[in-house]
Design a protein around this motif. Sequence first.
Motif, PDB file in Angstrom:
ATOM      1  N   ASP A   1      -2.903   5.888   0.597  1.00 61.12           N
ATOM      2  CA  ASP A   1      -4.080   5.035   0.780  1.00 61.12           C
ATOM      3  C   ASP A   1      -4.661   5.163   2.190  1.00 61.12           C
ATOM      4  OD1 ASP A   1      -3.763   4.058  -1.767  1.00 61.12           O
ATOM      5  OD2 ASP A   1      -2.574   2.329  -1.141  1.00 61.12           O
TER       6      ASP A   1
ATOM      7  N   ILE B   1     -10.898   1.279  11.292  1.00 63.80           N
ATOM      8  CA  ILE B   1      -9.581   1.548  10.706  1.00 63.80           C
ATOM      9  C   ILE B   1      -9.061   2.891  11.193  1.00 63.80           C
ATOM     10  CG2 ILE B   1      -8.325   1.949   8.554  1.00 63.80           C
ATOM     11  CD1 ILE B   1     -10.247   0.026   7.186  1.00 63.80           C
ATOM     12  N   LYS B   2      -9.928   3.892  11.200  1.00 62.38           N
ATOM     13  CA  LYS B   2      -9.514   5.211  11.688  1.00 62.38           C
ATOM     14  C   LYS B   2      -9.105   5.142  13.153  1.00 62.38           C
ATOM     15  CE  LYS B   2     -10.906  10.049  12.051  1.00 62.38           C
ATOM     16  NZ  LYS B   2     -11.847  11.097  11.610  1.00 62.38           N
TER      17      LYS B   2
ATOM     18  N   HIS C   1       0.835  -1.197   0.000  1.00 65.92           N
ATOM     19  CA  HIS C   1       0.000   0.000   0.000  1.00 65.92           C
ATOM     20  C   HIS C   1       0.871   1.249   0.000  1.00 65.92           C
ATOM     21  CE1 HIS C   1      -3.793  -2.128   0.728  1.00 65.92           C
ATOM     22  NE2 HIS C   1      -3.116  -2.901   1.572  1.00 65.92           N
TER      23      HIS C   1
ATOM     24  N   ARG D   1      -7.931   7.416   2.576  1.00 68.26           N
ATOM     25  CA  ARG D   1      -9.102   6.778   1.960  1.00 68.26           C
ATOM     26  C   ARG D   1      -9.587   5.610   2.813  1.00 68.26           C
ATOM     27  NH1 ARG D   1      -9.252   2.334  -0.453  1.00 68.26           N
ATOM     28  NH2 ARG D   1      -6.992   2.278  -0.778  1.00 68.26           N
ATOM     29  N   ALA D   2      -8.666   4.796   3.303  1.00 66.36           N
ATOM     30  CA  ALA D   2      -9.044   3.638   4.110  1.00 66.36           C
ATOM     31  C   ALA D   2      -9.711   4.055   5.421  1.00 66.36           C
ATOM     32  CB  ALA D   2      -7.815   2.783   4.401  1.00 66.36           C
ATOM     33  N   SER D   3      -9.234   5.152   6.011  1.00 66.33           N
ATOM     34  CA  SER D   3      -9.794   5.596   7.288  1.00 66.33           C
ATOM     35  C   SER D   3     -11.241   6.039   7.163  1.00 66.33           C
ATOM     36  CB  SER D   3      -8.948   6.742   7.862  1.00 66.33           C
ATOM     37  OG  SER D   3      -9.106   7.930   7.089  1.00 66.33           O
TER      38      SER D   3
ATOM     39  N   GLU E   1     -13.388   4.631   5.116  1.00 68.62           N
ATOM     40  CA  GLU E   1     -14.217   3.482   4.770  1.00 68.62           C
ATOM     41  C   GLU E   1     -14.761   2.778   6.002  1.00 68.62           C
ATOM     42  OE1 GLU E   1     -11.743   1.030   2.380  1.00 68.62           O
ATOM     43  OE2 GLU E   1     -11.870   2.315   0.597  1.00 68.62           O
ATOM     44  N   ASP E   2     -14.004   2.831   7.098  1.00 74.65           N
ATOM     45  CA  ASP E   2     -14.402   2.093   8.302  1.00 74.65           C
ATOM     46  C   ASP E   2     -13.855   2.821   9.524  1.00 74.65           C
ATOM     47  OD1 ASP E   2     -14.887   0.314  10.339  1.00 74.65           O
ATOM     48  OD2 ASP E   2     -14.251  -1.458   9.226  1.00 74.65           O
TER      49      ASP E   2
END
Length: 361
Positions: A6, A17-18, A2, A9-11, A13-14
């Motif tokens: 990225d 994750i954040k 990764h 963006r990933a944080s 999404e869920d």
Amino acid sequence: VHETTDLFRASNEDITIKTAFMEARFVAGSNITWHVATNELNKIRTYKQKEFILSKITESQARRKKYPISMQPNIKESVGGLRDANLIFWIAKTIYGISSLKDLIGVLFDEEEYKEYRMALELLFRTRSALHLITKKQEDRLLLDHIPEVSRLLGFTSQQKMVTKVLEAQWRISNFTQIFVFAILFGLVMLAINALLGLYQRASIRPITETRARAVLSIYLSIPIAYALYALLTIAAVKRDLIHLSAMSAVFGMLVTRVGAAHAPAAKMLRRRILVFGTGQQALAVKRALDRSDPSAEIIGFFPGSNEDQALVPSNLILSRDTSLTDTARNLNVDEIVVALSERRGGSMPMRELLACKLQG
């Protein structure tokens, strides 16, 4: 594989994750890559802070209902467990960008309060580690069958004393967490209310009686809000009166300060010393605008332009052209220079001197 780009963006999404990113730390690898990642993590931390905090508080309240206080507590998930300690850190990290709660000593709590909280937290860490060693798996419940062996590993001669200490530790962490969360929620709500009432704006025209009326309205609104938060948060009853008194005292003190600041005489404020370059119509318009809307601005003089025919500003504020613009600004300790020339053609703009002033701050 990764890219650091990225992460943001990933944080989004869920939220899990954040939340995990809140505890990210450098272990090994490239310092350059970590520096880039840190910039992304700060971007994540400051993005939609209010939504993140409210989501974690809601999640916490649901967890506390699922895992209530028990004689066989879940060390991680129960009321006053490790997740409550995580909640404090996540919120503090979001707002203050700290790396440890210890950084907030003297800001939100004193050293003794932090010491008691930390000692309670250390006991829970040791208890959970003992449970993992005994069961040889991830076991977070302090079941009756495990108490004798956990007591032995932790060095307690009395099983009853060990259980009492663990329950006391969870009670302390629970109260510490709930009071902290109460302060955050109460602060956010009062910030919004006071902003809507215009208490954070300079009131150069509004009469002080109107500002006082708005402050009284803010106090009346804060009382039901405080009680609503009490209903939401399970703070120990023994401390409710103290917390309520502290909250109301804080609101009262804050509003008195805001009323005073909103109507403070300009002489008591941080003044900005302004030199206006020009003496014509544009310079007069600048003077009128600052006098009307910015009491903290102090015009110390008007420096004449070379192509201006008629001076319209007060003659006692017109400065001499015998000294250069740069030297005049330096001698008068000028903070800002406002260019207000009615005619800027024909070499009337001293670009070299303005640049020199800029370079000297």
